[in-house]
Scaffold this active site. Structure first.
Site, mmCIF file in Angstrom:
data_model
loop_
_atom_site.group_PDB
_atom_site.id
_atom_site.type_symbol
_atom_site.label_atom_id
_atom_site.label_comp_id
_atom_site.label_asym_id
_atom_site.label_seq_id
_atom_site.Cartn_x
_atom_site.Cartn_y
_atom_site.Cartn_z
ATOM 1 N N TRP A 4 -2.649 -2.813 -1.798
ATOM 2 C CA TRP A 4 -2.178 -4.159 -2.106
ATOM 3 C C TRP A 4 -2.895 -5.062 -1.125
ATOM 4 O O TRP A 4 -2.635 -5.025 0.077
ATOM 5 C CB TRP A 4 -0.662 -4.231 -1.925
ATOM 6 C CG TRP A 4 -0.045 -5.508 -2.386
ATOM 7 C CD1 TRP A 4 0.078 -5.941 -3.678
ATOM 8 C CD2 TRP A 4 0.563 -6.510 -1.573
ATOM 9 N NE1 TRP A 4 0.724 -7.156 -3.692
ATOM 10 C CE2 TRP A 4 1.030 -7.535 -2.429
ATOM 11 C CE3 TRP A 4 0.756 -6.656 -0.198
ATOM 12 C CZ2 TRP A 4 1.681 -8.675 -1.960
ATOM 13 C CZ3 TRP A 4 1.393 -7.783 0.268
ATOM 14 C CH2 TRP A 4 1.848 -8.784 -0.606
ATOM 15 N N CYS A 22 0.823 -1.211 0.000
ATOM 16 C CA CYS A 22 0.000 0.000 0.000
ATOM 17 C C CYS A 22 0.858 1.263 0.000
ATOM 18 O O CYS A 22 1.951 1.272 0.568
ATOM 19 C CB CYS A 22 -0.879 0.031 1.241
ATOM 20 S SG CYS A 22 -1.980 -1.367 1.348
ATOM 21 N N GLU A 61 19.391 -17.287 -7.058
ATOM 22 C CA GLU A 61 18.961 -15.935 -7.413
ATOM 23 C C GLU A 61 18.546 -15.865 -8.892
ATOM 24 O O GLU A 61 17.532 -15.247 -9.233
ATOM 25 C CB GLU A 61 20.076 -14.922 -7.097
ATOM 26 C CG GLU A 61 19.812 -13.493 -7.530
ATOM 27 C CD GLU A 61 18.526 -12.893 -6.986
ATOM 28 O OE1 GLU A 61 17.890 -13.478 -6.114
ATOM 29 O OE2 GLU A 61 18.142 -11.815 -7.491
ATOM 30 N N ARG A 69 5.645 0.277 -5.816
ATOM 31 C CA ARG A 69 5.514 -0.572 -4.638
ATOM 32 C C ARG A 69 4.599 -1.766 -4.905
ATOM 33 O O ARG A 69 4.551 -2.699 -4.116
ATOM 34 C CB ARG A 69 4.947 0.253 -3.479
ATOM 35 C CG ARG A 69 5.860 1.364 -3.035
ATOM 36 C CD ARG A 69 5.104 2.410 -2.254
ATOM 37 N NE ARG A 69 4.673 1.947 -0.947
ATOM 38 C CZ ARG A 69 5.377 2.094 0.172
ATOM 39 N NH1 ARG A 69 6.540 2.674 0.132
ATOM 40 N NH2 ARG A 69 4.915 1.680 1.332
ATOM 41 N N GLU A 106 10.064 -14.776 -11.306
ATOM 42 C CA GLU A 106 9.208 -13.656 -10.926
ATOM 43 C C GLU A 106 8.828 -12.743 -12.085
ATOM 44 O O GLU A 106 7.753 -12.158 -12.058
ATOM 45 C CB GLU A 106 9.784 -12.854 -9.756
ATOM 46 C CG GLU A 106 11.057 -12.095 -10.031
ATOM 47 C CD GLU A 106 11.513 -11.273 -8.808
ATOM 48 O OE1 GLU A 106 12.717 -11.187 -8.584
ATOM 49 O OE2 GLU A 106 10.665 -10.717 -8.110
ATOM 50 N N LYS A 111 6.800 -4.456 -4.334
ATOM 51 C CA LYS A 111 8.204 -4.075 -4.130
ATOM 52 C C LYS A 111 8.584 -4.120 -2.662
ATOM 53 O O LYS A 111 9.677 -4.530 -2.305
ATOM 54 C CB LYS A 111 8.421 -2.661 -4.684
ATOM 55 C CG LYS A 111 9.866 -2.170 -4.574
ATOM 56 C CD LYS A 111 10.791 -2.968 -5.472
ATOM 57 C CE LYS A 111 12.243 -2.607 -5.319
ATOM 58 N NZ LYS A 111 13.117 -3.621 -5.930
ATOM 59 N N ASN A 158 -1.849 1.851 5.634
ATOM 60 C CA ASN A 158 -0.882 0.854 5.163
ATOM 61 C C ASN A 158 -0.502 0.009 6.364
ATOM 62 O O ASN A 158 -0.077 0.544 7.380
ATOM 63 C CB ASN A 158 0.353 1.572 4.590
ATOM 64 C CG ASN A 158 1.479 0.608 4.244
ATOM 65 O OD1 ASN A 158 1.273 -0.601 4.172
ATOM 66 N ND2 ASN A 158 2.668 1.137 4.033
ATOM 67 N N GLY A 159 -0.674 -1.312 6.265
ATOM 68 C CA GLY A 159 -0.341 -2.198 7.385
ATOM 69 C C GLY A 159 -1.465 -3.186 7.617
ATOM 70 O O GLY A 159 -2.323 -3.380 6.748
ATOM 71 N N LYS A 206 14.810 -14.804 -10.157
ATOM 72 C CA LYS A 206 14.626 -13.679 -11.071
ATOM 73 C C LYS A 206 13.800 -14.118 -12.280
ATOM 74 O O LYS A 206 12.880 -13.436 -12.700
ATOM 75 C CB LYS A 206 16.004 -13.172 -11.504
ATOM 76 C CG LYS A 206 16.132 -11.728 -11.757
ATOM 77 C CD LYS A 206 16.416 -10.883 -10.550
ATOM 78 C CE LYS A 206 15.495 -11.084 -9.400
ATOM 79 N NZ LYS A 206 15.850 -10.461 -8.179
ATOM 80 N N HIS A 238 20.007 -37.047 -7.113
ATOM 81 C CA HIS A 238 19.266 -37.615 -5.988
ATOM 82 C C HIS A 238 17.756 -37.452 -6.162
ATOM 83 O O HIS A 238 17.012 -37.476 -5.177
ATOM 84 C CB HIS A 238 19.750 -36.990 -4.676
ATOM 85 C CG HIS A 238 21.181 -37.319 -4.387
ATOM 86 N ND1 HIS A 238 21.593 -38.576 -4.001
ATOM 87 C CD2 HIS A 238 22.311 -36.574 -4.499
ATOM 88 C CE1 HIS A 238 22.915 -38.575 -3.857
ATOM 89 N NE2 HIS A 238 23.377 -37.369 -4.167
HETATM 90 C C1 F6R Z 1 12.927 -10.252 -5.706
HETATM 91 C C2 F6R Z 1 12.806 -9.318 -4.605
HETATM 92 C C3 F6R Z 1 12.336 -9.827 -3.293
HETATM 93 C C4 F6R Z 1 12.970 -9.018 -2.144
HETATM 94 C C5 F6R Z 1 12.330 -9.413 -0.803
HETATM 95 C C6 F6R Z 1 12.975 -8.689 0.358
HETATM 96 O O1 F6R Z 1 13.437 -9.640 -6.842
HETATM 97 O O2 F6R Z 1 13.052 -8.154 -4.751
HETATM 98 O O3 F6R Z 1 12.573 -11.186 -3.142
HETATM 99 O O4 F6R Z 1 14.340 -9.262 -2.127
HETATM 100 O O5 F6R Z 1 10.965 -9.132 -0.824
HETATM 101 O O6 F6R Z 1 12.826 -7.312 0.212
HETATM 102 P P1 F6R Z 1 13.782 -6.303 0.954
HETATM 103 O O7 F6R Z 1 15.161 -6.497 0.423
HETATM 104 O O8 F6R Z 1 13.215 -4.953 0.673
HETATM 105 O O9 F6R Z 1 13.728 -6.657 2.423
#
Ligand code: F6R
Length: 611
Positions: free
Chosen positions: A74, A2, A484, A27, A491, A606, A100-101, A488, A507
């Site tokens: 959100w 949010c 990672e 966000r 997502e 985000k 927000n929360g 990537k 395995h």
């Molecule tokens: C993936 C991504 C998320 C964040 C995770 C933690 O590309 O960005 O997996 O890494 O939500 O977010 P932060 O780093 O803001 O605590």
């Protein structure tokens, strides 16, 4: 996640709110809304979906007024819909709230309010707040909000308006971010700085348990008990253009290309002029040599991509400083009763510094007497404010949901910290430390060299985009980077992929390898190369199609793969800072090939400020 914006001044508030909300789009959100004081009273408009839907409603029937609040939602409680969007009103329509929360005790509060005759229209926890404030109102909105929040448990940043006092905008913060922007004859609230930057650069950062009363002419900061707070404003000196696309098609691509600069910025002030030592300030890590010797173990705690950086951090610290390190996913950490003592150093890693699970882990660590070091990208974030020490990753604002430059600068943070420990504890010779620093200083140019080969990766990505499943394999640090790379790709391209430690494939998962299944094999760890090649052979024998990521000039490896992408040579410990770059590009171009919304992938946000 949010986003909140609020305005009180003399401009057309609808325009300020929409502009601010557009800066919060990164966000992630599923609906948006605004409430404005018009000559008819408090009027609300909201719409599910993109902000453009709300904008077109407002174009058809504008809300004319100079005070308002806005929100991007959100969903947490209740599905994305017009009615569940914020702002929420009480049933007299005299009070309006954006939030927000999460209000943890909302169900009990709602039941009690219904028992007293309140009528609810949404499934949200937020609607409880507007009803509570209305019930507590006895002629003073500040006191009503204070009484209402005393009944609430959970996380909340709030913007509140009431028709009874139409010259005031109230803001409250508890465990969700909220800032106040100070202008001339106008004031603002926002979830973060970009939302306000078009209007003001003078900001108050609210702390948990604080509120602000905004009028056109001023801002009063108060505790929730009503005590006045005196605080200096914080002047923002970075430019909004740094948060714009700068000619790239997407924020993600721009941010991938910003990595050389981000590496340099993160390293620059922390390497001594002679290039032989890492220098950290007391605020970055202020423990004495004796205190550092007293660290028996380190816990690294983070979520998602930041957790993957933590996996690399574990190897870096163990190798350089010989201190045992455990790495945990933050949402699991608290619930596994981790053994935390005053001899434990807990490192929390978070781009946003607002991730609820990471913040909760930080608090758990402090409660148990551990010292906490934060590696974060956001100055003044909750994580930064609550940790004992903070190494800021100077990546600059990261807008794309998929993290790239934040991850790689987190790696740089770990290299710097590992070297600092090694030097203090004398676990590495000055020569090894100087050699590692020299190799680190070469990384930005090496990333630039990789970026010039983006077209090769694009061609591979276009092939991969035709598949529904694929695998990443690697050993040691290559395995951490594979995780990672796989995240990537998932997502943003929505292609299913799994990352495996190469030796683990046989395995069980090897059963999934058949003709033409793409397998991305990382082989940058020289001492593990032979073993990795054996694992690649196991895949080739079952028809798998190997895309290798190796180091320049390694003929052994090139003979065993169908496609090869090479990265410049560096120390084995540093290869993650290079090897992840082609994987970021691979995910980016696969997402483009599939026609996806690269910067705003479905279902993701985000900044994840709920547990
Ligand atoms: C993936 C991504 C998320 C964040 C995770 C933690 O590309 O960005 O997996 O890494 O939500 O977010 P932060 O780093 O803001 O605590």
């Amino acid at each position: 996640m949010c986003g909140i914006v609020g305005y009180i001044g003399n401009r057309n508030s609808q325009e300020v709110l929409i502009e601010g909300l557009s800066k919060l789009e990164y966000r992630g959100y599923d609906s948006a809304g605004v409430a404005v004081f018009t000559d008819k009273g408090l009027e609300v408009k909201k719409a599910k979906g993109r902000l453009a839907n709300l904008e077109s409603q407002l174009q058809d029937s504008p809300l004319k007024g100079t005070i308002g609040i806005g929100h991007t939602r959100w969903a947490t409680h209740g599905k994305p819909s017009d009615v569940n969007s914020h702002p929420h009103l009480d049933d007299t329509h005299k009070f309006s709230v954006v939030h927000n929360g999460i209000i943890e005790n909302y169900a009990t509060l709602k039941e009690e309010l219904i028992g007293r005759g309140h009528v609810f229209v949404s499934q949200t926890d937020t609607e409880v707040i507007s009803h509570l404030i209305a019930e507590e109102y006895k002629g003073n909105i500040v006191e009503a909000v204070q009484r209402a929040v005393r009944k609430m448990r959970g996380a909340y940043a709030l913007g509140v308006l009431t028709e009874y006092e139409p010259d005031k905008l109230i803001a409250v913060r508890n465990a969700s971010p909220l800032i106040i922007g100070v202008g001339e004859g106008e004031n603002f609230i926002g979830s973060d700085i970009p939302a306000l930057l078009n209007y003001t650069r003078d900001i108050y950062i609210l702390n948990d348990g604080e509120m602000a009363v905004l009028t056109r002419d001023g801002v009063e900061l108060l505790t929730l008990e009503g005590n006045f707070i005196s605080r200096e404003t914080f002047h923002v000196d970075w430019d909004l253009t740094t948060a714009e696309k700068a000619g790239f098609d997407h924020f993600m691509l721009k941010e991938i290309h910003e990595q050389p600069k981000a590496y340099r910025d993160t390293m620059s002030a922390r390497i001594s002029e002679d290039g032989k030592r890492v220098v950290l300030t007391p605020a970055e890590f202020g423990l004495s040599k004796e205190e550092i010797k007293d660290i028996h173990n380190i816990h690294i705690v983070a979520c998602g991509t930041a957790y993957h950086a933590g996996l690399v951090g574990k190897s870096v610290i163990e190798k350089l400083a010989r201190i045992p390190v455990e790495t945990d996913v933050a949402s699991e950490y608290r619930y596994r009763s981790p053994i935390i003592t005053k001899h434990t150093l807990v490192i929390v890693v978070s781009q946003s510094g607002e991730t609820a699970d990471t913040l909760a882990a930080l608090r758990e660590a402090k409660k148990n007497g551990a010292r906490v070091l934060a590696i974060t990208n956001v100055v003044g974030s909750s994580v930064a404010r609550e940790a004992d020490f903070v190494i800021t990753t100077w990546a600059g604002p990261e807008i794309a949901v998929a993290s790239t430059k934040a991850y790689t600068t987190q790696l740089i943070g770990f290299y710097l910290f590992g070297l600092y420990l090694a030097e203090t504890l004398e676990t590495q010779t000055p020569e090894v430390i100087a050699e590692t620093i020299a190799a680190m200083k070469a990384l930005p140019e090496q990333v630039e060299a990789i970026l010039t080969q983006s077209d090769d990766i694009k061609a591979i990505a276009e092939e991969i985009a035709k598949h529904e499943d694929l695998f990443f394999i690697g050993r040691g640090l290559d395995y951490a980077v594979s995780l990672e790379g796989s995240l990537k790709l998932k997502e943003i391209s929505y292609i299913h992929s799994e990352a495996y430690a190469s030796g683990e494939l046989k395995h069980g998962t090897l059963a999934l390898i058949e003709d033409n299944v793409p397998v991305i094999a990382l082989a940058t760890q020289e001492d593990l190369l032979e073993k990795t090649i054996s694992n690649i052979q196991e895949v080739v024998a079952r028809g798998g199609h190997i895309i290798g990521i190796g180091e320049d000039g390694n003929p052994d490896f090139s003979r065993h793969v169908n496609h090869l992408f090479t990265i410049p040579r560096t120390l084995s410990l540093l290869t993650p800072a290079l090897a992840v770059v082609p994987l970021q590009l691979l995910a980016y171009y696969a997402s483009i090939a599939r026609g996806n919304d690269v910067d705003k992938p479905r279902n993701l946000a985000k900044s994840v400020t709920v547990e």
